[in-house]
Design an enzyme around this catalytic site. Structure first.
Site, PDB file in Angstrom:
ATOM      1  N   SER A  22      46.402  31.842  40.267  1.00 56.30           N
ATOM      2  CA  SER A  22      46.723  32.277  41.630  1.00 56.30           C
ATOM      3  C   SER A  22      46.299  31.233  42.658  1.00 56.30           C
ATOM      4  O   SER A  22      47.050  30.896  43.580  1.00 56.30           O
ATOM      5  CB  SER A  22      46.026  33.605  41.934  1.00 56.30           C
ATOM      6  OG  SER A  22      46.458  34.614  41.063  1.00 56.30           O
ATOM      7  N   SER A 163      52.366  41.923  46.678  1.00 56.34           N
ATOM      8  CA  SER A 163      51.779  41.128  47.761  1.00 56.34           C
ATOM      9  C   SER A 163      52.379  39.728  47.807  1.00 56.34           C
ATOM     10  O   SER A 163      52.208  39.004  48.790  1.00 56.34           O
ATOM     11  CB  SER A 163      50.265  41.029  47.584  1.00 56.34           C
ATOM     12  OG  SER A 163      49.948  40.326  46.398  1.00 56.34           O
ATOM     13  N   ASP A 304      46.380  43.117  37.181  1.00 56.74           N
ATOM     14  CA  ASP A 304      46.392  42.236  36.012  1.00 56.74           C
ATOM     15  C   ASP A 304      45.298  42.560  35.003  1.00 56.74           C
ATOM     16  O   ASP A 304      45.345  42.104  33.857  1.00 56.74           O
ATOM     17  CB  ASP A 304      46.270  40.765  36.441  1.00 56.74           C
ATOM     18  CG  ASP A 304      47.581  40.229  37.016  1.00 56.74           C
ATOM     19  OD1 ASP A 304      48.625  40.882  36.828  1.00 56.74           O
ATOM     20  OD2 ASP A 304      47.549  39.157  37.656  1.00 56.74           O
ATOM     21  N   LYS A 331      56.288  43.958  35.872  1.00 55.77           N
ATOM     22  CA  LYS A 331      55.662  42.659  35.608  1.00 55.77           C
ATOM     23  C   LYS A 331      56.478  41.928  34.535  1.00 55.77           C
ATOM     24  O   LYS A 331      57.664  42.194  34.348  1.00 55.77           O
ATOM     25  CB  LYS A 331      54.210  42.879  35.167  1.00 55.77           C
ATOM     26  CG  LYS A 331      53.313  43.471  36.252  1.00 55.77           C
ATOM     27  CD  LYS A 331      52.971  42.446  37.303  1.00 55.77           C
ATOM     28  CE  LYS A 331      51.919  42.936  38.268  1.00 55.77           C
ATOM     29  NZ  LYS A 331      51.517  41.903  39.239  1.00 55.77           N
ATOM     30  N   ARG A 335      54.247  46.885  31.605  1.00 51.82           N
ATOM     31  CA  ARG A 335      52.934  46.763  30.968  1.00 51.82           C
ATOM     32  C   ARG A 335      52.307  48.102  30.599  1.00 51.82           C
ATOM     33  O   ARG A 335      51.519  48.166  29.649  1.00 51.82           O
ATOM     34  CB  ARG A 335      51.987  45.945  31.853  1.00 51.82           C
ATOM     35  CG  ARG A 335      52.290  44.455  31.778  1.00 51.82           C
ATOM     36  CD  ARG A 335      51.326  43.620  32.573  1.00 51.82           C
ATOM     37  NE  ARG A 335      51.601  42.204  32.336  1.00 51.82           N
ATOM     38  CZ  ARG A 335      51.234  41.222  33.151  1.00 51.82           C
ATOM     39  NH1 ARG A 335      50.564  41.500  34.260  1.00 51.82           N
ATOM     40  NH2 ARG A 335      51.532  39.972  32.872  1.00 51.82           N
TER      41      ARG A 335
END
Length: 426
Positions: A22, A163, A304, A331, A335
């Site tokens: 990130s 986001s 995550d 994702k 998931r």
């Protein structure tokens, strides 16, 4: 297709955690938008980071790779040299680069692979419709072609989808010739990722005013300033080894910033809430064998972490409930479905809900053959679960870890993991 067979056993030792994907995406972008040369150190060249580097190069930025570093010669005004950008399977690359590309006014095409092709982009399409920018896609899927220039003004955007849309606008809007405002129309999830973006922007000279995560005021005509940056260790990757330490023997994770803004640093408090034992010394976090217990985990700010926490919960005493996790369905895989399906194949007791999971813990799992769903975090979470299986665990399509953690299997072996690997076909 790569298969990994894990012969169950406890892991132990020290591991240097790969750097935050990130933070690295954000540093490469900010450096690329700066006038001058920036040096980025402590880089791990995962497929996602490579995708962002190549996309920025398509926009005219010069990037030289070292062994674990980047020299970025940025451009105050981007000059696209390649109209096509292949974002591979990186959602961050795609969603960050679309508004940045739209500051150039050039006709650009964004391509991708795997699940990225169908991941939602409606938040941007609404903006393009409002500003009358031309765009076309294939039934709502990639490739996406855009043409036209973003205009300063008010940008209304949902905060409960991703986001990444907000971060993408934060990179682009300071470059426009007027002031802008981002208005969040729902509760903002994954606030720490927005904090990470604003922190990186600040390092490169860009100021954004945060009004309680409901509005963001962005002055136009700002200039990015070149800056050197050392990328910190990634808590979302450390989470796999911390869980492995709780289930096995002591594991020390090196290279973590205890003052990090990463949302996935929540792994430390979640472990403590599950009665897990950890200790912190400088940039090292040690996880020790623990009798972990079930708890309630709110995934809204740290999605995550869900795959690995599901593995840990499946091997903890009592019941764990994961809530506010609906976004995990869009994702790299669905998931919630992926991790519950595959852990249940190993003998876990997991119930899938619309926006979460109910996990009834067991002392051990059985083992068997499972699939990664071509999702790096699913593959790594299944590897952690193997520690407490009574029979070998075979993971199909295990090479997907390259997306974020190319050295995962080498590190697994270095910590004492007993694995065999082989390939079939392509």
């Amino acid at each position: 297709m790569k298969y990994i067979m894990i012969n169950p056993g406890k892991l132990s030792g020290e591991v240097k955690i790969p750097t935050s994907k990130s933070a690295c995406h954000r540093a490469v972008i900010c450096a690329g938008l700066s006038n001058g040369i920036s040096n980025i150190s402590n880089v791990v060249f995962s497929q996602d980071v490579e995708a962002t580097c190549e996309a920025m190069k398509s926009l005219g930025v010069s990037i030289k790779k070292g062994r674990d570093s980047l020299e970025v010669k940025g451009l105050e005004k981007l000059k696209p040299i390649n109209p096509k950008m292949d974002c591979l399977e990186s959602g961050s690359t795609l969603r960050f680069l679309i508004p940045i590309g739209a500051t150039t006014g050039e006709k650009l095409t964004f391509e991708g692979k795997g699940k990225l092709i169908e991941r939602p982009l409606k938040s941007y399409y609404n903006i393009f419709d409002e500003q009358k920018l031309k765009y076309n896609n294939v039934n709502g899927k990639l490739p996406l072609t855009i043409e036209g220039k973003l205009k300063p003004g008010e940008y209304k955007i949902r905060g409960d989808i991703s986001s990444q849309f907000i971060s993408g606008l934060m990179f682009a809007l300071p470059l426009l010739d007027g002031d802008s405002k981002i208005i969040i129309t729902t509760e903002l999830e994954s606030k720490p990722y927005v904090d990470l973006t604003m922190d990186m922007l600040k390092k490169y000279g860009i100021q954004i005013e945060n009004r309680d995560y409901e509005e963001f005021i962005i002055r136009g005509n700002q200039s990015y300033k070149s800056s050197d940056c050392e990328v910190e260790g990634d808590y979302s990757q450390a989470a796999f080894w911390l869980a492995a330490g709780l289930l096995g023997n002591d594991i020390v994770c090196q290279g973590l910033d205890i003052n990090s803004l990463q949302g996935d640093k929540a792994i430390l408090s979640i472990i403590e809430s599950m009665n897990g034992k950890i200790s912190i010394e400088g940039n090292k976090v040690k996880a020790m064998p623990s009798k972990t217990k079930g708890t309630i985990i709110d995934a809204s700010q740290c999605p995550d972490l869900v795959p690995v926490l599901t593995s840990l919960a499946a091997l903890s005493e009592g019941t764990t409930e994961i809530v506010n996790a609906a976004r995990l369905r869009i994702k790299e895989s669905d998931r919630l479905s992926a991790i519950s399906t595959e852990l249940n194949r190993l003998g876990a007791d997991i119930e899938e809900k619309e926006d979460g999971l109910i996990i009834r813990g067991k002392e051990r799992l059985k083992g068997g053959e499972v699939q990664s769903w071509n999702d790096h975090r699913i593959a790594m979470a299944l590897a952690v679960a193997s520690i407490k299986c009574s029979e070998p665990v075979i993971i199909k399509d295990a090479s997907c870890v390259k997306k974020s953690y190319p050295d995962f299997w080498q590190h697994f072996r270095a910590l004492g993991g007993n694995i065999d690997e082989w390939s079939l076909g392509q």
